[in-house]
Motif scaffolding. Structure first.
Motif: not given
Length: 94
Positions: A47-61, A71-81
């Motif tokens: 992932p391009y960390r410097d292009l990351g942004f905050h969002g709420v794909p599930n319940r948490e920012m 687009l991914v979030n692999l650090t918080e569960t449930p994971f997002f892809l």
């Protein structure tokens, strides 16, 4: 002013992160070689960390990061892809 123990701990964390990153890159290379040997196509993406942004794909920012195809979030569960092909293109709509 500066806590020497805290500075040492930060240095150890940086070294550990670097070591883990190197180990993971080696793991990815090995897996790609094994897949190729068995005639499978397997490609790891970073992932391009410097292009990351905050969002709420599930319940948490969370920090959402783009890759070449997702687009991914692999650090918080449930994971997002989500594949970029499934993201509506809004360019020119503003």
């Amino acid at each position: 002013m500066y806590d020497p123990d805290e500075l040492d701990e930060e240095q150890r964390e940086r070294q550990l992160r670097k070591k883990l990153n190197e180990m993971f890159k080696e793991f990815c290379k090995k897996m790609e070689r094994v897949a190729k040997h068995h005639r499978f196509h397997l490609e790891f993406d970073i992932p391009y960390r410097d292009l990351g942004f905050h969002g709420v794909p599930n319940r948490e920012m969370v920090l959402i990061q783009p890759t070449v195809r997702c687009l991914v979030n692999l650090t918080e569960t449930p994971f997002f892809l989500v594949e970029l092909d499934r993201v509506p293109n809004q360019s020119g709509q503003f």
